[in-house]
Design an enzyme around this catalytic site. Structure first.
Site, PDB file in Angstrom:
ATOM      1  CD1 TRP A  81      -2.195  -2.086   1.850  1.00  0.00           C
ATOM      2  CD2 TRP A  81      -3.255  -0.733   0.418  1.00  0.00           C
ATOM      3  NE1 TRP A  81      -3.395  -2.678   1.540  1.00  0.00           N
ATOM      4  CE2 TRP A  81      -4.075  -1.862   0.665  1.00  0.00           C
ATOM      5  CE3 TRP A  81      -3.725   0.254  -0.449  1.00  0.00           C
ATOM      6  CZ2 TRP A  81      -5.329  -2.034   0.081  1.00  0.00           C
ATOM      7  CZ3 TRP A  81      -4.971   0.090  -1.033  1.00  0.00           C
ATOM      8  CH2 TRP A  81      -5.767  -1.032  -0.775  1.00  0.00           C
ATOM      9  CB  CYS A 186       6.134   0.163   1.784  1.00  0.00           C
ATOM     10  SG  CYS A 186       6.054   1.529   0.611  1.00  0.00           S
TER      11      CYS A 186
END
Length: 227
Positions: A81, A186
């Protein structure tokens, strides 16, 4: 690499205002296809997005909280993400990786990722910010001047289609850092995020744009030319 060794130019364009994320995805996909077909030239595209969360191919549902209900999109790139929003600069790199590009040999994805990280590090150094990579952590990190702790200042996510790259890098200039709380950035829970303005409140998006342009040739061996 000296200027005498740089033998070509790369088209470079910047879009004003906020570019909707779906528009950027559609443009990049079409441009990558055209580069592969030989009907368009490689391009670096500098943009800024409205608030959005994007999912890479390794994104986990549990890492998305999204308290403000921002739009979410499947980006199709690698990684997990990522948040994009006002005050964050995106550099989308659409380039033919079957050819050598400065320090990046043909068809070498590791070298390409290292080149992108090095490009961000070099640009930040021009603005007085010392940044670095860490083993096992994608992206670019620094020591946050307020907390004294390591924090992410630049993210990276790429997709390669028929050896043409798209997506690219992001650097935090002046975003609302609270917006990053809507995800586990991340997939890394142990570290926070930071921005250029935490180092120097006078730094602007244009300062970063100029630094990115100046730092490009050393890593990728081509001279930015206004598209």
């Amino acid at each position: 690499m000296t200027r005498d060794e740089i033998c070509e130019e790369i088209l470079w364009t910047s879009s004003p205002g906020l570019t909707p994320y779906p528009d950027a995805l559609a443009f990049m996909e079409e441009r990558a296809r055209a580069i592969h077909q030989g009907t368009s030239d490689p391009l670096v595209w500098i943009v800024e997005h409205p608030p959005v969360f994007t999912a890479g191919t390794s994104a986990k549902d549990a890492d998305l909280y999204n308290p403000h209900g921002y739009p979410t999109y499947d980006a199709g790139r690698g990684g997990q993400w990522t948040y994009h929003g006002p005050g964050q600069r995106l550099g989308y790199v659409m380039m033919d990786l079957t050819k050598p590009n400065g320090t990046v040999p043909p068809r070498d994805l590791r070298a390409f990722v290292a080149g992108l990280e090095g490009w961000m590090i070099d640009a930040l150094a021009r603005l007085g910010v010392t940044a670095f990579t860490r083993e096992g952590r994608i992206g670019v990190w620094t020591i946050d001047p307020l907390s004294g702790l390591e924090a992410k200042i630049g993210a990276l996510g790429i997709r390669v289609s028929r050896w043409v790259s798209w997506h690219g890098v992001s650097i935090n200039v002046s975003p609302d850092l609270n917006d990053f709380d809507g995800i586990v950035p991340c997939g890394i829970r142990e570290f926070g995020v930071t921005s250029l303005q935490r180092f120097d409140s006078s730094l602007t998006m244009k300062d970063l744009d100029d630094a990115l342009t100046a730092a490009w040739p050393e890593r990728f061996g081509s001279i930015p030319q206004e598209a």
